[in-house]
Design an enzyme around this catalytic site. Structure first.
Site, PDB file in Angstrom:
ATOM      1  N   ASP A 249      -4.770 -69.208 140.620  1.00 50.64           N
ATOM      2  CA  ASP A 249      -5.558 -68.049 140.224  1.00 50.64           C
ATOM      3  C   ASP A 249      -4.703 -67.017 139.482  1.00 50.64           C
ATOM      4  OD1 ASP A 249      -4.090 -67.589 142.497  1.00 50.64           O
ATOM      5  OD2 ASP A 249      -5.772 -67.032 143.761  1.00 50.64           O
TER       6      ASP A 249
ATOM      7  N   ASP B  99     -14.280 -80.674 148.285  1.00 52.81           N
ATOM      8  CA  ASP B  99     -13.104 -81.442 147.906  1.00 52.81           C
ATOM      9  C   ASP B  99     -12.708 -82.455 148.973  1.00 52.81           C
ATOM     10  OD1 ASP B  99     -12.049 -81.352 145.387  1.00 52.81           O
ATOM     11  OD2 ASP B  99     -10.202 -80.356 145.981  1.00 52.81           O
TER      12      ASP B  99
END
Length: 727
Positions: free
Chosen positions: A441, A142
């Site tokens: 998550d 990223d």
């Protein structure tokens, strides 16, 4: 039992559940007894005169919260579940039908997550005991760093020698960094020679990678080694770059002629005017890109520091997914997040052992282990939004070809990883990982449970993954601030366990989620209990019943029984006495700083950010960490809050000692009898803070509390205690 019909995993309930339920009942009776005391008894005169009845009311509110929160924590101790897999049966039945597995490794910044650590994790998952033609490994970078890409190109070359070595000698772990750090030289002559050769290759790869890291760029002559470097130019930056997708291994063979897994590098497009949704955005880009390359029906995602510590992890997970009776109900299989650098006595409570050895088994018993963002196997179709319908079975005989990725597909793949692809789509809403929360998550796992799916928690004897825990107090507090802030956002989200699909989700599962969603609000009663009883000890104002009163019994029972249970539970999970004491200290610090600031940030509408925990540690800091010396050497609001409250307790306790010394014997005895619970509470807080006081007044190293924090904290502590004393 006939192997043809027997399950390929088994489930067992924990022993001693009835005994625990009896104990929990006695605690609940004591809690209610305390509530009755607060509600029916008149506060002592000193606690109400001058308009100070809020002291008594505040204690009642805090104890009401603690009691209700304790009830929530019993949901994960009521019916804990343990699993065992039968990998041999899996191989006998399905070896030729094993599904493709796509493995996602996520990294974001080469400065805080060293590329050598990331590629060692990549190599560890490439070396699983699993048909390599059915494995595809993706590294999501990223940060879009050419340094990370260079490290991965070197790892691709090294894998041609590393995988045969792992296969031939069945070594564990298969992360070269971890293996060469812990392994001794083999006694076998042939293996010793191979060990020497492979270690030499690894050290050469490591030196090349670290030289590039030290230079801060890939030199022109090295850029010629792979065409992928043309994707980087002088305008490329971590937050402003085009999508990059490079297939490094595809239908390649290792040094012994065996197939290698696919290996793909991906850096999704980043632009300053587009919000990138942190790790969730990267994972969703990986889901799309991988669907065009390998499209494995099973996806494993791991953080770049969480290397594979067991060769059998993929097969363990498949025992759940491929079970004929219950496999169709399972959306994901979560392994514990364990750490390889935690000290013996866990100075920062880094192992989270009670969470992973107790809470998670309890969540599993309620049908819904949470998704914790790493070490988790998912069914791809469920991540894409599929709801449970009772017939959601996968045809494991589906085509398993390992096709080569055509060159002309790269542009299509880049489009899938572009920052505009998700506009006006369901990605981040009904498809993929959920957006809008720092703990994507937890929110994603909760939404999956709300669609009717179950999940499994598997905690094998040999830990499946090992990562890097925090090594300073500030890192620990910042990490928990992000988690608690995100969990509170989950509580107020569309999928809040407090109200979404009530009646359709196991009540125990709802309670289990609420344990973590209410971390941040728990800061308020903890802060109250950490300050007010101490100040009242100094003032001589009793907020608890005297030792001679019958009302003292429930308080005494709660203090003794809960402390003893907590201690024995920690030891049963493999901890040490000192580790338990350290855990109590860190729990206090989290509640009075991380959770408090998380709550304030949400109330005040502060910008939420995803903070990457640094995996790079200064040598001096590392040395102190290994000696289990707490690291306070950073000035931050979190540290200041911790030190201020600790100093306030010290001021109150010292003041109490001095005050009692001036009393005559009879008065002192009455005073101690009346203020006994206050003395225990304040004395315990002071004892917990001894390492902090040592860092404040004695230590001279760089890990001591900074002078600026000391001044601010002492002034604030004196000011708060003085104001409260004269109120």
């Amino acid at each position: 039992m006939d192997d043809e019909n027997s399950p390929i995993f088994e489930t067992k309930r924990a022993k001693g559940r009835k005994l625990h339920r009896v104990f929990a009942t006695t605690v609940l009776v004591s809690i209610i007894w305390i509530w009755v005391y607060r509600a029916t008894q008149q506060p002592p005169l000193g606690a109400v005169s001058g308009g100070r009845s809020w002291w008594w009311t505040g204690m009642f509110m805090a104890e009401l919260w603690f009691g209700l929160y304790w009830v929530l924590t019993q949901s994960v101790r009521w019916n804990p579940t343990y699993r065992r897999t039968f990998k041999q049966l899996l191989s006998q039945r399905y070896e030729d039908q094993l599904p493709r597995v796509d493995i996602f490794v996520c990294t974001a910044d080469p400065k805080v997550e060293p590329p050598m650590m990331a590629v060692s994790t990549v190599l560890s998952v490439m070396a699983y005991d699993y048909p390599p033609k059915k494995l595809a490994v993706y590294l999501s970078d990223d940060g879009g760093s050419e340094l990370t890409f260079y490290a991965l190109t070197q790892a691709a070359i090294f894998s041609k020698h590393w995988l045969p070595y792992c296969r031939n000698y069945k070594i564990e772990p298969r992360s070269p960094l971890a293996y060469f750090k812990s392994a001794s030289r083999p006694s076998n002559t042939k293996q010793d020679q191979d060990y020497t050769n492979i270690k030499k290759l690894f050290e050469e790869m490591k030196d090349r990678t670290e030289n590039v890291m030290n230079n801060g760029r890939v030199h022109d002559e090295l850029r010629l080694e792979h065409k992928g470097f043309t994707e980087w130019d002088s305008f490329t930056s971590p937050k402003d770059h085009a999508a990059i997708v490079q297939v490094l291994l595809d239908q390649n063979e290792d040094a012994e002629g065996h197939s290698l897994p696919k290996l793909v590098y991906m850096a999704r497009e980043k632009r300053p005017d587009h919000f990138h949704n942190f790790k969730a955005g990267a994972m969703n880009a990986l889901i799309r890109v991988s669907s065009k390359i390998s499209n494995g029906p099973i996806i494993l995602n791991v953080d770049c520091d969480m290397y594979s510590n067991s060769n059998d992890t993929v097969r363990d997970a498949l025992c759940f997914f491929m079970d004929e009776e219950k496999g169709h109900e399972i959306a994901f299989v979560q392994f514990p997040q364990c750490f390889g650098n935690v000290t013996k006595n866990e100075v920062y409570g880094g192992s989270m052992r009670v969470i992973f050895e107790v809470d998670c088994h309890g969540l599993d018993g309620n049908g819904g282990m949470t998704y914790i963002g790493t070490g988790c196997f998912h069914r791809r179709d469920i991540l894409l939004g599929k709801s449970f319908d009772g017939e959601s079975r996968i045809d494991w005989k589906m085509e398993n070809d390992h096709k080569e990725t055509p060159e002309n597909m790269i542009e299509e793949l880049k489009n899938l990883a572009s920052c505009t692809y998700e506009i006006d789509t369901e990605w981040g809403k009904e498809m993929g990982l959920k957006y809008g929360c720092p703990v994507e998550d937890i929110l994603t796992g909760l939404s999956i449970h709300c669609r009717g799916w179950k999940s499994v928690y598997y905690n094998p004897n040999r830990k499946a993954f090992l990562g890097v825990s925090t090594t300073t107090l500030d890192q620990t507090l910042v990490q928990y601030k992000r988690w608690s802030e995100g969990d509170l956002l989950v509580l107020i989200s569309k999928y809040s366990p407090a109200w979404f699909r009530l009646g359709k989700v196991n009540p125990g599962l709802i309670m289990g989620y609420l344990i973590y969603c209410l971390w941040a609000p728990s800061s308020v009663p903890t802060l109250y209990y950490s300050i007010v009883p101490s100040v009242c000890l100094l003032k001589g104002v009793p907020l608890f019943p005297a030792v001679t009163s019958g009302w003292f019994l429930p308080f005494a029972y709660i203090i003794v029984s809960i402390t003893a249970f907590d201690y024995l539970e920690f030891l049963r999970c493999g901890g040490t006495t000192k580790g338990w004491w350290n855990g109590r200290r860190i729990s206090l610090y989290r509640r009075t700083s991380s959770y408090l600031f998380a709550l304030l940030d949400l109330i005040l509408g502060s910008d939420l950010s995803f903070v990457i925990s640094s995996k790079v540690t200064d040598n001096d800091v590392q040395a102190r960490y290994e000696k289990e010396m707490m690291e306070f050497g950073v000035s931050s609001p979190l540290t200041t809050a911790v030190v201020t409250i600790s100093m306030l307790n010290l001021v109150c306790f010292v003041g109490f000692i001095m005050k009692s010394m001036l009393m005559d014997k009879v008065t002192r005895e009455v005073y101690y009898e009346t203020m006994a619970v206050h003395v225990v509470l304040c004395g315990t807080l002071v004892a917990l803070n001894m390492p902090l006081y040592w860092a404040l007044f004695v230590r001279k190293d760089k890990g001591k509390i900074p002078d600026s924090v000391t001044v601010k904290s002492v002034v604030l502590a004196l000011f708060i205690s003085t104001v409260l004393y004269f109120m």
